[in-house]
Design a protein around this motif. Sequence first.
Motif, PDB file in Angstrom:
ATOM      1  N   MET A   1       0.529  -0.855  -0.351  1.00  0.00           N
ATOM      2  CA  MET A   1      -0.068  -0.069   0.129  1.00  0.00           C
ATOM      3  C   MET A   1       0.413   0.917   0.097  1.00  0.00           C
ATOM      4  SD  MET A   1      -2.950   1.151   3.150  1.00  0.00           S
ATOM      5  CE  MET A   1      -3.696  -0.471   2.625  1.00  0.00           C
ATOM      6  N   GLU A   2       0.953   2.075  -1.461  1.00  0.00           N
ATOM      7  CA  GLU A   2       1.476   3.153  -0.943  1.00  0.00           C
ATOM      8  C   GLU A   2       1.146   4.114  -0.130  1.00  0.00           C
ATOM      9  OE1 GLU A   2       2.043   4.342  -5.289  1.00  0.00           O
ATOM     10  OE2 GLU A   2       3.498   2.815  -5.746  1.00  0.00           O
ATOM     11  N   ARG A   3      -0.184   4.491   0.070  1.00  0.00           N
ATOM     12  CA  ARG A   3      -0.942   5.869   0.501  1.00  0.00           C
ATOM     13  C   ARG A   3      -1.498   4.244   1.806  1.00  0.00           C
ATOM     14  NH1 ARG A   3      -4.305   9.206  -3.049  1.00  0.00           N
ATOM     15  NH2 ARG A   3      -1.936   9.913  -3.898  1.00  0.00           N
ATOM     16  N   PHE A   4      -2.555   6.149   2.846  1.00  0.00           N
ATOM     17  CA  PHE A   4      -2.653   5.617   4.070  1.00  0.00           C
ATOM     18  C   PHE A   4      -4.298   6.462   4.260  1.00  0.00           C
ATOM     19  CE2 PHE A   4      -4.108   5.648   8.689  1.00  0.00           C
ATOM     20  CZ  PHE A   4      -3.699   4.349   8.640  1.00  0.00           C
ATOM     21  N   GLU A   5      -5.512   5.721   4.233  1.00  0.00           N
ATOM     22  CA  GLU A   5      -6.326   7.150   4.057  1.00  0.00           C
ATOM     23  C   GLU A   5      -6.880   7.212   5.656  1.00  0.00           C
ATOM     24  OE1 GLU A   5      -7.604   8.411   1.006  1.00  0.00           O
ATOM     25  OE2 GLU A   5      -6.738   7.069  -0.282  1.00  0.00           O
ATOM     26  N   ILE A   6      -7.063   8.916   5.642  1.00  0.00           N
ATOM     27  CA  ILE A   6      -6.794   8.169   6.708  1.00  0.00           C
ATOM     28  C   ILE A   6      -9.229   8.780   7.147  1.00  0.00           C
ATOM     29  CG2 ILE A   6      -7.380  10.144   9.280  1.00  0.00           C
ATOM     30  CD1 ILE A   6      -4.373  11.169   7.472  1.00  0.00           C
ATOM     31  N   THR A   7      -9.650   8.021   7.062  1.00  0.00           N
ATOM     32  CA  THR A   7     -11.409   8.297   6.904  1.00  0.00           C
ATOM     33  C   THR A   7     -11.638   8.481   8.190  1.00  0.00           C
ATOM     34  OG1 THR A   7     -11.490   5.802   7.009  1.00  0.00           O
ATOM     35  CG2 THR A   7     -11.146   7.304   4.340  1.00  0.00           C
ATOM     36  N   ASN A   8     -12.501   8.635   8.305  1.00  0.00           N
ATOM     37  CA  ASN A   8     -13.732   8.507  10.165  1.00  0.00           C
ATOM     38  C   ASN A   8     -13.563   7.223  10.094  1.00  0.00           C
ATOM     39  OD1 ASN A   8     -13.720  11.594   9.520  1.00  0.00           O
ATOM     40  ND2 ASN A   8     -16.086  11.340   8.347  1.00  0.00           N
ATOM     41  N   GLU A   9     -14.069   6.458   9.813  1.00  0.00           N
ATOM     42  CA  GLU A   9     -13.974   5.035  10.301  1.00  0.00           C
ATOM     43  C   GLU A   9     -12.605   4.766  10.111  1.00  0.00           C
ATOM     44  OE1 GLU A   9     -15.151   0.179   8.946  1.00  0.00           O
ATOM     45  OE2 GLU A   9     -15.864   2.742   7.475  1.00  0.00           O
ATOM     46  N   VAL A  10     -11.150   5.537   9.750  1.00  0.00           N
ATOM     47  CA  VAL A  10     -10.482   4.563  10.519  1.00  0.00           C
ATOM     48  C   VAL A  10      -9.736   5.686  11.742  1.00  0.00           C
ATOM     49  CG1 VAL A  10      -7.513   5.278   9.984  1.00  0.00           C
ATOM     50  CG2 VAL A  10      -9.147   4.355   8.364  1.00  0.00           C
ATOM     51  N   LEU A  45      -1.612   9.754   4.050  1.00  0.00           N
ATOM     52  CA  LEU A  45      -0.614   9.898   3.671  1.00  0.00           C
ATOM     53  C   LEU A  45       0.009   8.632   3.069  1.00  0.00           C
ATOM     54  CD1 LEU A  45      -0.901   9.366   8.177  1.00  0.00           C
ATOM     55  CD2 LEU A  45      -0.375  11.330   6.735  1.00  0.00           C
ATOM     56  N   ASP A  46       1.531   9.081   2.623  1.00  0.00           N
ATOM     57  CA  ASP A  46       2.160   8.369   2.213  1.00  0.00           C
ATOM     58  C   ASP A  46       3.832   9.235   2.532  1.00  0.00           C
ATOM     59  OD1 ASP A  46       2.857  11.019   0.318  1.00  0.00           O
ATOM     60  OD2 ASP A  46       1.585  10.072  -1.545  1.00  0.00           O
ATOM     61  N   ASN A  47       4.523   8.512   1.298  1.00  0.00           N
ATOM     62  CA  ASN A  47       6.232   9.326   1.863  1.00  0.00           C
ATOM     63  C   ASN A  47       6.493  10.452   1.030  1.00  0.00           C
ATOM     64  OD1 ASN A  47       7.024   7.326   3.935  1.00  0.00           O
ATOM     65  ND2 ASN A  47       6.650   5.991   2.434  1.00  0.00           N
ATOM     66  N   CYS A  73      -0.768   0.273  11.980  1.00  0.00           N
ATOM     67  CA  CYS A  73      -0.409  -0.679  10.878  1.00  0.00           C
ATOM     68  C   CYS A  73       0.341  -2.189  10.676  1.00  0.00           C
ATOM     69  CB  CYS A  73       0.305   0.200   9.128  1.00  0.00           C
ATOM     70  SG  CYS A  73      -0.694   1.445   9.356  1.00  0.00           S
ATOM     71  N   PHE A  74       1.344  -2.053  11.360  1.00  0.00           N
ATOM     72  CA  PHE A  74       1.411  -3.563  11.777  1.00  0.00           C
ATOM     73  C   PHE A  74       0.779  -4.056  12.713  1.00  0.00           C
ATOM     74  CE2 PHE A  74       3.973  -5.830  14.926  1.00  0.00           C
ATOM     75  CZ  PHE A  74       5.734  -6.644  13.719  1.00  0.00           C
ATOM     76  N   ASP A  75       0.084  -3.377  13.353  1.00  0.00           N
ATOM     77  CA  ASP A  75      -1.034  -4.252  14.863  1.00  0.00           C
ATOM     78  C   ASP A  75      -1.965  -4.782  13.627  1.00  0.00           C
ATOM     79  OD1 ASP A  75      -0.286  -4.772  17.397  1.00  0.00           O
ATOM     80  OD2 ASP A  75      -2.010  -4.078  17.559  1.00  0.00           O
ATOM     81  N   LYS A  76      -2.350  -4.406  13.305  1.00  0.00           N
ATOM     82  CA  LYS A  76      -3.218  -4.217  12.371  1.00  0.00           C
ATOM     83  C   LYS A  76      -2.987  -4.947  10.818  1.00  0.00           C
ATOM     84  CE  LYS A  76      -6.895  -2.657  15.077  1.00  0.00           C
ATOM     85  NZ  LYS A  76      -8.381  -3.360  14.891  1.00  0.00           N
ATOM     86  N   ALA A  77      -1.899  -5.506  10.492  1.00  0.00           N
ATOM     87  CA  ALA A  77      -1.528  -6.247   8.998  1.00  0.00           C
ATOM     88  C   ALA A  77      -1.512  -5.133   8.115  1.00  0.00           C
ATOM     89  CB  ALA A  77      -1.525  -7.372   9.198  1.00  0.00           C
ATOM     90  N   ILE A  78      -1.443  -4.020   7.989  1.00  0.00           N
ATOM     91  CA  ILE A  78      -1.818  -3.345   6.730  1.00  0.00           C
ATOM     92  C   ILE A  78      -0.765  -3.168   6.724  1.00  0.00           C
ATOM     93  CG2 ILE A  78      -2.407  -0.815   6.073  1.00  0.00           C
ATOM     94  CD1 ILE A  78      -4.497  -0.806   8.944  1.00  0.00           C
ATOM     95  N   ASP A  79       0.068  -3.228   4.972  1.00  0.00           N
ATOM     96  CA  ASP A  79       0.455  -3.100   4.624  1.00  0.00           C
ATOM     97  C   ASP A  79       1.267  -1.546   4.180  1.00  0.00           C
ATOM     98  OD1 ASP A  79       3.236  -3.611   3.195  1.00  0.00           O
ATOM     99  OD2 ASP A  79       2.482  -4.073   1.124  1.00  0.00           O
ATOM    100  N   PHE A  80       1.531  -0.888   4.866  1.00  0.00           N
ATOM    101  CA  PHE A  80       1.837   0.754   4.890  1.00  0.00           C
ATOM    102  C   PHE A  80       2.671   1.120   6.030  1.00  0.00           C
ATOM    103  CE2 PHE A  80       1.311   4.805   6.009  1.00  0.00           C
ATOM    104  CZ  PHE A  80       1.935   5.596   4.797  1.00  0.00           C
TER     105      PHE A  80
END
Length: 306
Positions: A1-10, A45-47, A73-80
Motif C-alpha cells: 500500500m503506497e498511501r494510507f487513507e485517514i477516513t472517519n472510520e479509520v 498519508l504517503d512518503n 498498521c503493523f498491529d493490524k497487518a496493514i501493508d503501509f
Amino acid sequence: MERFEITNEVGRDIIEWLGIKGYAYNTIQTYRKTLKKLQQKYCYLDNENLRIILKGFTHQNQRAVLHMINNYCFDKAIDFRLIIPKIKTKPRKNPDILSIEEIKIIINAAPKPYDLAIRCLFNIGAGLRISEIIKLSWNHIKWADWINDKEHYGIALIKSGKGSKDRVVNIPSNLMKDLYDYAKQIDILNEFGIPSGGMIFLFGEGFNYKEELMRNNLEQWKNEYLRYAYDWFRHNVIKKCEKALGKRIKIHSLRHSRATYLYEIEKVPIERIQLLLGHANLATTMIYTKVNPVSTFEMLKDTKEV
C-alpha cells in the motif's frame, strides 16, 4: 500500500485501538486532535507528502502520532509504513515534585472519598496513573492475605496499564486499613468479610452508561467512561485542591513524587522502581536519578505520614 487513507472510520478505529493498548487518556486526546488535523489537511498519508507534513510537525508529540500510525498498521497487518527520519530530541526535563506539605494540602482539600483516591495515586506501588486509579477494582486487591496479617503491606494487580501490561504492586498497610474501612462503610463485604465488587471509586453520576454499547462494544464503552471520569475528577476534585494549594496541579506529579521518594529516601533499586511503575524501558525510569537529592530529602522525608 503506497498511501494510507485517514477516513472517519479509520480515525475511530485508531482511537479504539489506542484504548485497547492502554494508552493514557491525555495521550489519546492529543493523538485524536492531531489525527483530525491530518485528516482535514491531507486526507491521506504517503512518503511523498510526509516531507511537507514534517515541516509543520515541529513538536515531538506531533511526530509521535506518525510513529503511532506505523505501529497501528503493523498491529493490524496493514501493508503501509512511513519512513520517518530521526531528529535530535531535547533532553527530558526533571519531573515535577510535590513536597509532603503540598501533598497533605491536596488530600485534605479533596472531597471524600476522593481524598482516599489521591492517597492511592501516591502510595500504591511507585505511584499510579490516573487511568489506573479510575479502573482499580476491589477484586484487584489480594484481601485474604492481608486480613490474616494486617500489619503487613497489601498486594494489588494493576490490570491493563499503559501498553496493556499488567503488574503487581504493594499497598502500605495503613492505606489497606483505610480502604477496608471504606469497603465496610459502603457495605460491600462478602460473607467472608472480604471486599468484593467492581471499581473502587465512581467518578460522578452524570455518565450515560449506554448499556447497549456496553454489550456490543465494551472497549469503546471503557474509553468513553475513562474520558468522562478523568474530566469529572479534574473538574470536581482537582480544581478544589488547586484552589487550596494556590497553584495548578499536574495529577501525574503525585506519581513522580512517589517514585523519587522511593529512589532517594527509601533507596529502592531503580530496576525495582521500573517494575513498580510499569516502564518498558529502564531509560524512562532513570529520570528519577537526576533529581537533586538534597532538596528531595527536605521535600519528601515525612512521606510515610501521607
